[in-house]
Design an enzyme around this catalytic site. Sequence first.
Site, PDB file in Angstrom:
ATOM      1  N   ASP A 294      -0.298 -24.642 -44.640  1.00 33.37           N
ATOM      2  CA  ASP A 294      -0.210 -25.565 -43.512  1.00 33.37           C
ATOM      3  C   ASP A 294       1.247 -25.753 -43.072  1.00 33.37           C
ATOM      4  OD1 ASP A 294      -1.663 -27.592 -41.880  1.00 33.37           O
ATOM      5  OD2 ASP A 294      -0.169 -28.873 -42.823  1.00 33.37           O
TER       6      ASP A 294
ATOM      7  N   THR B 126      -0.083 -26.328 -35.916  1.00 35.80           N
ATOM      8  CA  THR B 126       1.315 -26.657 -36.208  1.00 35.80           C
ATOM      9  C   THR B 126       2.177 -25.403 -36.336  1.00 35.80           C
ATOM     10  OG1 THR B 126       0.705 -26.799 -38.533  1.00 35.80           O
ATOM     11  CG2 THR B 126       0.844 -28.849 -37.344  1.00 35.80           C
ATOM     12  N   THR B 127       1.650 -24.396 -37.028  1.00 33.39           N
ATOM     13  CA  THR B 127       2.457 -23.186 -37.211  1.00 33.39           C
ATOM     14  C   THR B 127       2.685 -22.518 -35.858  1.00 33.39           C
ATOM     15  OG1 THR B 127       1.316 -22.947 -39.305  1.00 33.39           O
ATOM     16  CG2 THR B 127       2.668 -21.113 -38.615  1.00 33.39           C
TER      17      THR B 127
ATOM     18  N   ASP C  67      -7.629 -30.507 -41.001  1.00 34.00           N
ATOM     19  CA  ASP C  67      -7.494 -29.736 -39.760  1.00 34.00           C
ATOM     20  C   ASP C  67      -8.854 -29.566 -39.101  1.00 34.00           C
ATOM     21  OD1 ASP C  67      -4.921 -29.453 -40.620  1.00 34.00           O
ATOM     22  OD2 ASP C  67      -4.827 -27.283 -40.428  1.00 34.00           O
TER      23      ASP C  67
HETATM   24  P1  ADP Z   1      -1.878 -23.053 -37.025  1.00 35.08           P
HETATM   25  O1  ADP Z   1      -1.083 -23.901 -37.959  1.00 35.08           O
HETATM   26  O2  ADP Z   1      -1.113 -22.716 -35.794  1.00 35.08           O
HETATM   27  O3  ADP Z   1      -3.230 -23.587 -36.754  1.00 35.08           O
HETATM   28  P2  ADP Z   1      -3.272 -20.958 -38.414  1.00 35.08           P
HETATM   29  O4  ADP Z   1      -2.760 -20.207 -39.588  1.00 35.08           O
HETATM   30  O5  ADP Z   1      -4.378 -21.891 -38.603  1.00 35.08           O
HETATM   31  O6  ADP Z   1      -2.015 -21.667 -37.783  1.00 35.08           O
HETATM   32  O7  ADP Z   1      -3.664 -19.856 -37.334  1.00 35.08           O
HETATM   33  C1  ADP Z   1      -4.205 -20.207 -36.100  1.00 35.08           C
HETATM   34  C2  ADP Z   1      -4.365 -18.991 -35.198  1.00 35.08           C
HETATM   35  O8  ADP Z   1      -5.259 -18.046 -35.771  1.00 35.08           O
HETATM   36  C3  ADP Z   1      -4.964 -19.423 -33.869  1.00 35.08           C
HETATM   37  O9  ADP Z   1      -4.251 -18.793 -32.824  1.00 35.08           O
HETATM   38  C4  ADP Z   1      -6.394 -18.921 -33.966  1.00 35.08           C
HETATM   39  O10 ADP Z   1      -6.950 -18.646 -32.699  1.00 35.08           O
HETATM   40  C5  ADP Z   1      -6.228 -17.676 -34.790  1.00 35.08           C
HETATM   41  N1  ADP Z   1      -7.493 -17.276 -35.418  1.00 35.08           N
HETATM   42  C6  ADP Z   1      -8.366 -18.040 -36.105  1.00 35.08           C
HETATM   43  N2  ADP Z   1      -9.431 -17.323 -36.514  1.00 35.08           N
HETATM   44  C7  ADP Z   1      -9.234 -16.060 -36.078  1.00 35.08           C
HETATM   45  C8  ADP Z   1      -9.975 -14.822 -36.178  1.00 35.08           C
HETATM   46  N3  ADP Z   1     -11.129 -14.764 -36.834  1.00 35.08           N
HETATM   47  N4  ADP Z   1      -9.456 -13.728 -35.600  1.00 35.08           N
HETATM   48  C9  ADP Z   1      -8.272 -13.785 -34.967  1.00 35.08           C
HETATM   49  N5  ADP Z   1      -7.525 -14.894 -34.842  1.00 35.08           N
HETATM   50  C10 ADP Z   1      -7.989 -16.021 -35.374  1.00 35.08           C
HETATM   51 MG    MG Z   2      -4.875 -23.823 -37.992  1.00 32.97          MG
END
Ligand code: ADP
Ligand code: MG
Length: 547
Positions: free
Chosen positions: A75, A108-109, A395
């Site tokens: 996170d 957040t990331t 989240d």
């Molecule tokens: P954040 O802290 O930004 O939420 P995450 O590590 O949760 O970071 O990553 C979020 C990103 O991953 C988003 O842009 C989301 O659309 C993308 N994402 C989630 N599931 C998938 C998937 N199955 N395939 C491709 N991208 C995905």
């Molecule tokens: Mg996320």
Amino acid sequence: MISNSPMGEDMQPSGQQQPIFIMQEGTQQKRGRNAQGNNISAARAVGEAVRSTLGPKGMDKMLVDNTGQVIITNDGATILREVGIEHPAAKMVVEVAKTQESQCYDGTTSAVVLASELLKNAEELLEKGIHPTTITTGYRKGLEASLAIVNHLAEKTALEFEEGIPLKSIAMTALTGKSAESSKELLGEICVSAIQEVSSLEDIRTLTVTGGSVGDTTLFHGVALEKDKAHPRMVNEAIGKIAVLSCAIEAKQSKIEAQVQISDPTQVAAFLAEEENAIKEMVLHIESMGVAAVFAQKGVDDLAIHYLRRSETLVVEKVVRSDLDAICKATGATMVSDIFDLGDDDLGESSIQVVNDYDMPFIRVASTATPSPVSIIAFGSTPHVAAEIERALDDALGVCWLAYQKDSQIIVGGGAPHAHIATQIAKVSHEISKGRERMAVEAFGKSMMIIPQTIGENAGLDPVDVALIMGSEHRENNWKSALLIETEDESGNALVCDGIEKLIIEPASVLKQALKSATEAAIMILRIDDVIMMRSEGPNNQGLQMG
Ligand code: ADP
Ligand code: MG
């Protein structure tokens, strides 16, 4: 670097021998590109620090503090909060993550990685001699255009889900890439049931228990609290009336420290008997009302525990206030601050269970009132796993909640909206600005591609390939094209999939907030051309260094 410098040389009147000091001794100053370059590097370092965690195949980080405490997390906000960043410009980027977390729970990331990329592309423009003000104006226009594109995509997404928003998929998208991923179906279902039952997100409580496995996670209608009964030989179950006390069950102790002088041994006995009687009276009062369980914020005297245990009353002492408030809400009890004030009206109704099957005991207080708080009892094999599951659930619950609100918008994810913004801005940049400013608008658009690129890179794909394929798909208006991550193809080629069909969907507000706060932070950092450090001791703290 100018250290408590005289006014700049050019400002020194000719012939004057003595420099003029205008600032306190020890003040350090950095100006112009020097100040900007330094700030940008520090802010970008924050993005570098979290980018490897982005997306479904993002890695986790292990944070170890100086007492040896370990946190393993994916996170972004948690990482940045725990590492204690000190550089003032880097802190502005950390603020982006904090705002994102408090407003939208997720993303957040992405927000931090975007802010970092916006600054990287701004630096290139600065090197070409473009004025920071031109860049910031261009970035503002870029943001405006992006938000319009997001609205447009949200409308298109809504048409795909006319029968209703698939909340479970939204929760599952948020859980992707976290350690809870293996049970995302179950956790997704639990999140949806939970948010549909409460009137405010605060009414969903999460209790993490170590010992079981993620798959045992359940939704409990009531309050689950990390507590044990006051005595091991007390009953494990209580059904009926419950009392909630904000006071202790102890003989009244004087607030001032008094010394009791006793000259005769019989007086000692009398004094103790008086205390004993006071406690007995309290217990009798509780028992007279047929109370099955007592929850007290403060301590309960051993003697009281002894009597209450014999009358098969369950006692839980030293319960935190927020837990007591939730118990009141779930059972209809009213908290009282003096035992003798406790009347029938103050008692709640519930069935209570002490659970001893796992590494730690916990207590379940079933709800009998509506609306009532609900509790997710989440299991993790070790404390680290359990803690990370709790963060992932936070989240997922948050985004579900956002999507469940009236008039909420949802949007396809997986890098699709970012690639769409990048390609559409490239198409319309000449309409929204001209000349040097247009270069900044274009740089803004180009920066968006960092999200699909980083998601791809973390999954072992080549970022150049990702930019090429996502770029060509979205230039042709294939707005649903998301980056394909789980692929059977071992060749490592970047491929796209239909993000809507794969149900990679998110609340649009998460993306909008990320765009807004990343742009604001980048602009704020770009506008600084003078850094004055008041009386710093020792060398400047640079915080994180660029890798
Ligand atoms: P954040 O802290 O930004 O939420 P995450 O590590 O949760 O970071 O990553 C979020 C990103 O991953 C988003 O842009 C989301 O659309 C993308 N994402 C989630 N599931 C998938 C998937 N199955 N395939 C491709 N991208 C995905
Ligand atoms: Mg996320």
